[in-house]
Structure formats: C-alpha cells, structure tokens
Design a protein around this motif. Structure first.
Motif, PDB file in Angstrom:
ATOM      1  N   ALA A  66       0.825  -1.206   0.000  1.00  0.00           N
ATOM      2  CA  ALA A  66       0.000   0.000   0.000  1.00  0.00           C
ATOM      3  C   ALA A  66       0.857   1.254   0.000  1.00  0.00           C
ATOM      4  O   ALA A  66       0.538   2.244  -0.669  1.00  0.00           O
ATOM      5  CB  ALA A  66      -0.931  -0.005   1.223  1.00  0.00           C
ATOM      6  N   GLU A  67       1.972   1.223   0.731  1.00  0.00           N
ATOM      7  CA  GLU A  67       2.872   2.377   0.759  1.00  0.00           C
ATOM      8  C   GLU A  67       3.483   2.622  -0.621  1.00  0.00           C
ATOM      9  O   GLU A  67       3.618   3.774  -1.053  1.00  0.00           O
ATOM     10  CB  GLU A  67       3.978   2.145   1.788  1.00  0.00           C
ATOM     11  N   LEU A  68       3.848   1.553  -1.309  1.00  0.00           N
ATOM     12  CA  LEU A  68       4.439   1.691  -2.639  1.00  0.00           C
ATOM     13  C   LEU A  68       3.432   2.265  -3.635  1.00  0.00           C
ATOM     14  O   LEU A  68       3.776   3.124  -4.462  1.00  0.00           O
ATOM     15  CB  LEU A  68       4.951   0.340  -3.131  1.00  0.00           C
ATOM     16  N   ILE A  69       2.202   1.803  -3.562  1.00  0.00           N
ATOM     17  CA  ILE A  69       1.172   2.317  -4.471  1.00  0.00           C
ATOM     18  C   ILE A  69       0.881   3.775  -4.156  1.00  0.00           C
ATOM     19  O   ILE A  69       0.702   4.602  -5.062  1.00  0.00           O
ATOM     20  CB  ILE A  69      -0.106   1.475  -4.379  1.00  0.00           C
ATOM     21  N   ALA A  70       0.841   4.123  -2.876  1.00  0.00           N
ATOM     22  CA  ALA A  70       0.598   5.513  -2.488  1.00  0.00           C
ATOM     23  C   ALA A  70       1.688   6.425  -3.041  1.00  0.00           C
ATOM     24  O   ALA A  70       1.412   7.572  -3.442  1.00  0.00           O
ATOM     25  CB  ALA A  70       0.525   5.630  -0.965  1.00  0.00           C
ATOM     26  N   GLU A  71       2.909   5.933  -3.084  1.00  0.00           N
ATOM     27  CA  GLU A  71       4.012   6.710  -3.641  1.00  0.00           C
ATOM     28  C   GLU A  71       3.801   6.946  -5.138  1.00  0.00           C
ATOM     29  O   GLU A  71       4.002   8.053  -5.649  1.00  0.00           O
ATOM     30  CB  GLU A  71       5.336   5.985  -3.404  1.00  0.00           C
ATOM     31  N   SER A  72       3.369   5.905  -5.849  1.00  0.00           N
ATOM     32  CA  SER A  72       3.073   6.053  -7.272  1.00  0.00           C
ATOM     33  C   SER A  72       1.916   7.021  -7.491  1.00  0.00           C
ATOM     34  O   SER A  72       1.948   7.853  -8.401  1.00  0.00           O
ATOM     35  CB  SER A  72       2.737   4.691  -7.887  1.00  0.00           C
ATOM     36  N   ALA A  73       0.888   6.918  -6.660  1.00  0.00           N
ATOM     37  CA  ALA A  73      -0.267   7.814  -6.778  1.00  0.00           C
ATOM     38  C   ALA A  73       0.133   9.266  -6.549  1.00  0.00           C
ATOM     39  O   ALA A  73      -0.360  10.176  -7.232  1.00  0.00           O
ATOM     40  CB  ALA A  73      -1.350   7.405  -5.784  1.00  0.00           C
ATOM     41  N   ALA A  74       1.048   9.498  -5.619  1.00  0.00           N
ATOM     42  CA  ALA A  74       1.518  10.859  -5.356  1.00  0.00           C
ATOM     43  C   ALA A  74       2.273  11.405  -6.562  1.00  0.00           C
ATOM     44  O   ALA A  74       2.126  12.589  -6.918  1.00  0.00           O
ATOM     45  CB  ALA A  74       2.416  10.874  -4.119  1.00  0.00           C
ATOM     46  N   GLU A  75       3.073  10.556  -7.214  1.00  0.00           N
ATOM     47  CA  GLU A  75       3.800  11.000  -8.402  1.00  0.00           C
ATOM     48  C   GLU A  75       2.849  11.330  -9.544  1.00  0.00           C
ATOM     49  O   GLU A  75       3.025  12.330 -10.253  1.00  0.00           O
ATOM     50  CB  GLU A  75       4.780   9.906  -8.839  1.00  0.00           C
ATOM     51  N   VAL A  76       1.814  10.509  -9.728  1.00  0.00           N
ATOM     52  CA  VAL A  76       0.825  10.770 -10.766  1.00  0.00           C
ATOM     53  C   VAL A  76       0.087  12.077 -10.485  1.00  0.00           C
ATOM     54  O   VAL A  76      -0.174  12.871 -11.393  1.00  0.00           O
ATOM     55  CB  VAL A  76      -0.161   9.588 -10.869  1.00  0.00           C
ATOM     56  N   THR A  77      -0.220  12.330  -9.225  1.00  0.00           N
ATOM     57  CA  THR A  77      -0.923  13.555  -8.856  1.00  0.00           C
ATOM     58  C   THR A  77      -0.099  14.792  -9.195  1.00  0.00           C
ATOM     59  O   THR A  77      -0.620  15.781  -9.721  1.00  0.00           O
ATOM     60  CB  THR A  77      -1.258  13.539  -7.358  1.00  0.00           C
ATOM     61  N   VAL A  78       1.196  14.742  -8.900  1.00  0.00           N
ATOM     62  CA  VAL A  78       2.074  15.876  -9.212  1.00  0.00           C
ATOM     63  C   VAL A  78       2.082  16.145 -10.718  1.00  0.00           C
ATOM     64  O   VAL A  78       2.005  17.299 -11.160  1.00  0.00           O
ATOM     65  CB  VAL A  78       3.502  15.610  -8.698  1.00  0.00           C
ATOM     66  N   MET A  79       2.164  15.083 -11.509  1.00  0.00           N
ATOM     67  CA  MET A  79       2.186  15.247 -12.959  1.00  0.00           C
ATOM     68  C   MET A  79       0.850  15.770 -13.482  1.00  0.00           C
ATOM     69  O   MET A  79       0.805  16.640 -14.357  1.00  0.00           O
ATOM     70  CB  MET A  79       2.548  13.923 -13.632  1.00  0.00           C
ATOM     71  N   LEU A  80      -0.243  15.257 -12.944  1.00  0.00           N
ATOM     72  CA  LEU A  80      -1.569  15.729 -13.357  1.00  0.00           C
ATOM     73  C   LEU A  80      -1.761  17.207 -13.017  1.00  0.00           C
ATOM     74  O   LEU A  80      -2.325  17.971 -13.804  1.00  0.00           O
ATOM     75  CB  LEU A  80      -2.661  14.890 -12.701  1.00  0.00           C
ATOM     76  N   ASP A  81      -1.285  17.619 -11.844  1.00  0.00           N
ATOM     77  CA  ASP A  81      -1.410  19.030 -11.447  1.00  0.00           C
ATOM     78  C   ASP A  81      -0.627  19.928 -12.408  1.00  0.00           C
ATOM     79  O   ASP A  81      -1.107  21.003 -12.801  1.00  0.00           O
ATOM     80  CB  ASP A  81      -0.902  19.230 -10.016  1.00  0.00           C
ATOM     81  N   ALA A  82       0.564  19.498 -12.791  1.00  0.00           N
ATOM     82  CA  ALA A  82       1.367  20.287 -13.724  1.00  0.00           C
ATOM     83  C   ALA A  82       0.686  20.384 -15.085  1.00  0.00           C
ATOM     84  O   ALA A  82       0.681  21.443 -15.720  1.00  0.00           O
ATOM     85  CB  ALA A  82       2.759  19.670 -13.873  1.00  0.00           C
ATOM     86  N   LEU A  83       0.086  19.293 -15.536  1.00  0.00           N
ATOM     87  CA  LEU A  83      -0.600  19.290 -16.826  1.00  0.00           C
ATOM     88  C   LEU A  83      -1.854  20.158 -16.790  1.00  0.00           C
ATOM     89  O   LEU A  83      -2.173  20.854 -17.759  1.00  0.00           O
ATOM     90  CB  LEU A  83      -0.969  17.846 -17.209  1.00  0.00           C
ATOM     91  N   ALA A  84      -2.556  20.136 -15.667  1.00  0.00           N
ATOM     92  CA  ALA A  84      -3.763  20.952 -15.542  1.00  0.00           C
ATOM     93  C   ALA A  84      -3.430  22.434 -15.631  1.00  0.00           C
ATOM     94  O   ALA A  84      -4.158  23.218 -16.257  1.00  0.00           O
ATOM     95  CB  ALA A  84      -4.467  20.643 -14.218  1.00  0.00           C
ATOM     96  N   GLN A  85      -2.321  22.833 -15.031  1.00  0.00           N
ATOM     97  CA  GLN A  85      -1.913  24.231 -15.091  1.00  0.00           C
ATOM     98  C   GLN A  85      -1.500  24.633 -16.498  1.00  0.00           C
ATOM     99  O   GLN A  85      -1.684  25.781 -16.908  1.00  0.00           O
ATOM    100  CB  GLN A  85      -0.762  24.481 -14.118  1.00  0.00           C
ATOM    101  N   ALA A  86      -0.960  23.682 -17.257  1.00  0.00           N
ATOM    102  CA  ALA A  86      -0.479  23.997 -18.606  1.00  0.00           C
ATOM    103  C   ALA A  86      -1.605  24.087 -19.629  1.00  0.00           C
ATOM    104  O   ALA A  86      -1.491  24.814 -20.615  1.00  0.00           O
ATOM    105  CB  ALA A  86       0.528  22.940 -19.060  1.00  0.00           C
ATOM    106  N   SER A  87      -2.701  23.367 -19.403  1.00  0.00           N
ATOM    107  CA  SER A  87      -3.760  23.318 -20.417  1.00  0.00           C
ATOM    108  C   SER A  87      -5.022  24.064 -20.025  1.00  0.00           C
ATOM    109  O   SER A  87      -5.762  24.533 -20.884  1.00  0.00           O
ATOM    110  CB  SER A  87      -4.136  21.864 -20.707  1.00  0.00           C
ATOM    111  N   HIS A  88      -5.303  24.136 -18.715  1.00  0.00           N
ATOM    112  CA  HIS A  88      -6.554  24.730 -18.224  1.00  0.00           C
ATOM    113  C   HIS A  88      -7.769  24.046 -18.852  1.00  0.00           C
ATOM    114  O   HIS A  88      -8.814  24.660 -19.049  1.00  0.00           O
ATOM    115  CB  HIS A  88      -6.594  26.240 -18.506  1.00  0.00           C
ATOM    116  N   GLY A  89      -7.623  22.777 -19.170  1.00  0.00           N
ATOM    117  CA  GLY A  89      -8.704  21.998 -19.755  1.00  0.00           C
ATOM    118  C   GLY A  89      -8.896  20.707 -18.994  1.00  0.00           C
ATOM    119  O   GLY A  89      -8.256  20.470 -17.961  1.00  0.00           O
ATOM    120  N   PRO A  90      -9.743  19.809 -19.485  1.00  0.00           N
ATOM    121  CA  PRO A  90      -9.970  18.531 -18.805  1.00  0.00           C
ATOM    122  C   PRO A  90      -8.747  17.633 -18.856  1.00  0.00           C
ATOM    123  O   PRO A  90      -7.880  17.771 -19.724  1.00  0.00           O
ATOM    124  CB  PRO A  90     -11.140  17.925 -19.594  1.00  0.00           C
ATOM    125  N   LEU A  91      -8.700  16.694 -17.915  1.00  0.00           N
ATOM    126  CA  LEU A  91      -7.583  15.764 -17.797  1.00  0.00           C
ATOM    127  C   LEU A  91      -8.060  14.347 -18.093  1.00  0.00           C
ATOM    128  O   LEU A  91      -9.128  13.938 -17.638  1.00  0.00           O
ATOM    129  CB  LEU A  91      -7.011  15.783 -16.382  1.00  0.00           C
TER     130      LEU A  91
END
Length: 287
Positions: A222-247
């Motif tokens: 569970a800790e390993l998956i949570a780490e992956s989920a945190a990395e995906v969240t960071v990338m999604l946040d960066a993409l959301a700021q770049a496009s201002h559109g749906p993800l």
C-alpha cells in the motif's frame, strides 16, 4: 490545397498502427505492426512505419504514388527528445505534407477531440502532454533511468528493491517481499543476474503483484502504491496548469491507480473521447 487523403500513424514502443481516411473522415484502411520507438531504434522504427504505410495503401487498393496526395501525421514514441525530433525533421518525405508529433501528443488530441486538455499516459513508462489549442507542453517521457514517475516499471522496481531489503533483514518481511524473493528462489544472486538484462517491461511485470498484495492487506504494498499515486498527482497538477482543460488518465496503470488518488484529483479526470489515431487525424486539420 487540401490533400486527397489523410494518414495517421500511432507509433508506440509496443506496436504501431496506421489509419488512412478521406478528408471527410471515411476510413479506407487500417493496419497494425511492430514497435516504432524512434529514440531506441531510429532507423528500424522508420522502416517499420514506412512498411506499414505501404501495407495500408495496398489494403485500401491505392497505388503507393497516392502518397503525393496525402497529408501524413505521425505520432512516434521518442519524438519528444529534441535531438530525435531534429533527425525526423530532416528525414525525406514523399507525402504532400508530413506533420510530426510524439505519440503522447496525438493521444492528447484524441482524448479531447482536438480541444484544449491534457493527458497522462501511465503504463510501463509514463509521459503527459497538455494542448492549449496552439501548442503541446509535455512532462516526463525521459525513460526508465531518469523519469517514468507513476509507471508500472518504477513500481515493480521499488517492489524488488524492498524485497531485497527484507531478505537482508533491513526491513520486515511481508507477503509481497516473500512472494518476490520466492520467485527468484530466495537468491539475491539470481535477482542481481536478472537485473542485468531486465527491460522496463520486465520490471513492470511485478506491478500487478503490488496491487494484489495491497488488496490482501500488505501495508508495504500500500505504501508503494501511495508513492506512485503521489507521483501521478504531481504530474496531473502540472498538466492541468499547462492546459486549463480537462484531464484524461490513460495506460495500463490508470485503472488500478485511480482509487488511490485523492477525490479532488479523481474528480478532475474525464474519459478519453477518442483514440490516438483519431487524434493524429484531427491534428491534420489543425496543423
């Protein structure tokens, strides 16, 4: 002058697909072939792309000379690397027009039907792209050694690292670490030998083991998956700021990781509307 035909190419690291259409969208032929990663195998990838294009024209009962009346849009794995893109731009073309993109670019265009938005592809590797209606902004895509955050390959590697630590008595043994070491006959030497030739896909083979273990209550998993989920969240946040559109979240890690994302992040994610080849053909009318 509008081309008589359009052909889209989705050249991924696993396989390559083509779709030939008329300008109004009528599909004339589709074909599938081997991998087309221009970073890892530039010449071989282009040979496979060109062979598949020839097969597509033949399947449509068109002469190869029809290329002269065709606008081609290629989305190729590895084309995000600037030095590779330069080589592609210099590559001779027999098409009326050739537009070059990364495979994640055309996936983004397809996911949002050519409208502004962003996509993160998390599979064996990971890469994202945001389209603002004018240009693409990419994140990741620099390979297993340097990037691939939130990917299956990185999750699998972390699982094997933890298994070896547990074997050495550094951390507690868990069902996940026991299963991994049992796979290698409880031999660190066997595991070390395996790593010498392991591909990202080989590492990614172990990512489902982590999800299975987490479902059985393995806290380390569970800790390993949570780490992956945190990395995906960071990338999604960066993409959301770049496009201002749906993800959109795509790839083999998308479905298993989705429940591990925070509700606020999950609520931003929408299903992909079309596939990457549709995205390539949409870009033909925008570029």
């Amino acid at each position: 002058m509008q081309s008589e035909f359009l052909i889209g190419v989705d050249g991924g690291g696993t396989h390559c697909r083509t779709r030939l259409t008329t300008p109004d969208g009528r599909i004339l032929a589709e074909c599938t072939g081997g991998s087309a990663n221009v970073y890892s195998d530039f010449t071989g990838a282009l040979d496979r792309v060109n062979t598949l294009i020839e097969q597509t024209f033949i399947a449509a009962d068109l002469p190869l000379s029809a290329r002269k009346n065709t606008h081609a849009v290629w989305g190729l794995a590895g084309a995000n690397v600037p030095s590779v893109d330069q080589r592609l731009q210099q590559h001779p073309s027999s098409f009326a027009r050739l537009s070059l993109f990364s495979d994640v670019d055309i996936a983004c265009a397809g996911a949002h039907q050519g409208q502004p938005g962003a996509v993160l592809i998390a599979g064996t590797g990971s890469q994202g792209a945001a389209w603002d209606g004018t240009r693409f902004h990419r994140v990741g895509g620099w390979g297993f050694a340097l990037a691939d955050h939130g990917s299956g390959a990185l999750l699998g590697q972390r699982a094997l690292r933890k298994a070896l630590q547990a074997h050495d008595g550094i951390i507690a043994v868990t069902p996940l670490t026991e299963a991994v070491m049992r796979h290698f006959s409880h031999s660190p030497d066997a595991l070390l030998s395996w790593t010498r030739h392991a591909t990202p896909g080989d590492w990614g083979h172990f990512s489902p083991w982590v999800f299975d273990a987490a479902q059985q209550g393995d806290e380390l998993a569970a800790e390993l998956i949570a780490e992956s989920a945190a990395e995906v969240t960071v990338m999604l946040d960066a993409l959301a700021q770049a496009s201002h559109g749906p993800l959109a979240l795509m790839g083999g890690m998308a479905a298993p990781l989705l429940p591990w994302l925070a509700a606020a992040t999950r609520n931003k994610i929408v299903p992909a509307q079309e596939d990457a080849l549709s995205g390539a053909l949409r870009l033909a009318s925008l570029c």
